[in-house]
Design an enzyme around this catalytic site. Structure first.
Site, short mmCIF file in Angstrom:
data_model
loop_
_atom_site.label_atom_id
_atom_site.label_comp_id
_atom_site.label_asym_id
_atom_site.label_seq_id
_atom_site.Cartn_x
_atom_site.Cartn_y
_atom_site.Cartn_z
CB CYS A 118 57.53 37.33 -16.42
SG CYS A 118 59.04 38.43 -17.22
CB THR A 119 55.99 33.34 -14.04
OG1 THR A 119 56.38 33.27 -15.34
CG2 THR A 119 54.88 32.47 -13.64
#
Length: 195
Positions: A118-119
Site C-alpha cells: 500500500c505504501t
C-alpha cells in the site's frame, strides 16, 4: 543534494490503509506500536493544521474499517476519505490523486499499511512525478521484516526519503518552544513516551 525542511506550510500528510484488517496482516512491527505512531502523526497534523488525505481499500471486505481514532482526531478528513475499491496504487485512483493534488503541496509525508503493497507504489509514483516524498517507516509495516526491508530499500533507491515518526514530528515542529510545539509535546510526544 541540498536539504530543505518539511514544514506544516509546505507539506501534506497521506495516511494510506490504516485499517484493522491490513494492520492485522502486518507482522514486522507490533500492532500497538504501529497504531501509536500512526495516531501520533494524525494528532501532529491536526495541531499544525496540515492538509491530510486519508484513504482505505475495500473497507467492507477483508481489510476492514480505518482506525476509529482517526475519525475522532481528524473528523473532516475521515468523512472525506477516499474509499478505494481494490486499486493497489492509491495514485491510480482518480479521486485520491485529485485529493493529493488539491493540497497544493509539493512535499508529501506518507505512512501506509502495508509498506510492501500500500505504501511503496504511491510513494514511487509521487517521487517519479517530481514530488519530494518522506515515508514514515515505523508508521507502516509489512507481513514480514524481509518484505518490509525490500519495500523500504526499493523506495529509498528511487528517491524517497525514509524517516521515523519522532524524526518527522520534530522536523515539522522545528521548535518545541512555539505554542504548537509545546502542545505537541504535551498531547503527542509525552503520552507516547509514557504509554
Amino acid at each position: 543534494m541540498s536539504y530543505a525542511r518539511f514544514t506544516a506550510e509546505n507539506a501534506a500528510l497521506l495516511l494510506i490503509d490504516h485499517q484493522l484488517g491490513t494492520m492485522g496482516w502486518a507482522r514486522s512491527m507490533a500492532f500497538e506500536e504501529l497504531k501509536r505512531n500512526t495516531l501520533m502523526l494524525a494528532r501532529t497534523a491536526r495541531i499544525l493544521k496540515m492538509p491530510v488525505v486519508l484513504t482505505s481499500s475495500m473497507e467492507e471486505y477483508a481489510q476492514g474499517p480505518l482506525l476509529a481514532e482517526l475519525e475522532a482526531i481528524l473528523p473532516a478528513e475521515f468523512a472525506a476519505r477516499i474509499k478505494r475499491l481494490g486499486i493497489v496504487n492509491a495514485m491510480d485512483d482518480e479521486r485520491f490523486a485529485a485529493a493529493v493534488k488539491a493540497t497544493g503541496r509539493q512535499r508529501f509525508i506518507i505512512a501506509g499499511v502495508t509498506n510492501d503493497v500500500c505504501t511503496v507504489y504511491p510513494a514511487l509514483s509521487l517521487a517519479s512525478d517530481g514530488y519530494e516524498v518522506q515515508v514514515v517507516a515505523d508508521a507502516g509495516a509489512s507481513p514480514s521484516k524481509f518484505a518490509d526491508d525490500i519495500a523500504l530499500g526499493r523506495m529509498q533507491q528511487n528517491g524517497v526519503t525514509l524517516t521515523s515518526t519522532n524524526q518527522v514530528i520534530a522536523e515539522l515542529v522545528g521548535s518545541w518552544a512555539t505554542p504548537e510545539g509545546s502542545q505537541i509535546v504535551q498531547e503527542v510526544v509525552m503520552p507516547a513516551l509514557q504509554g
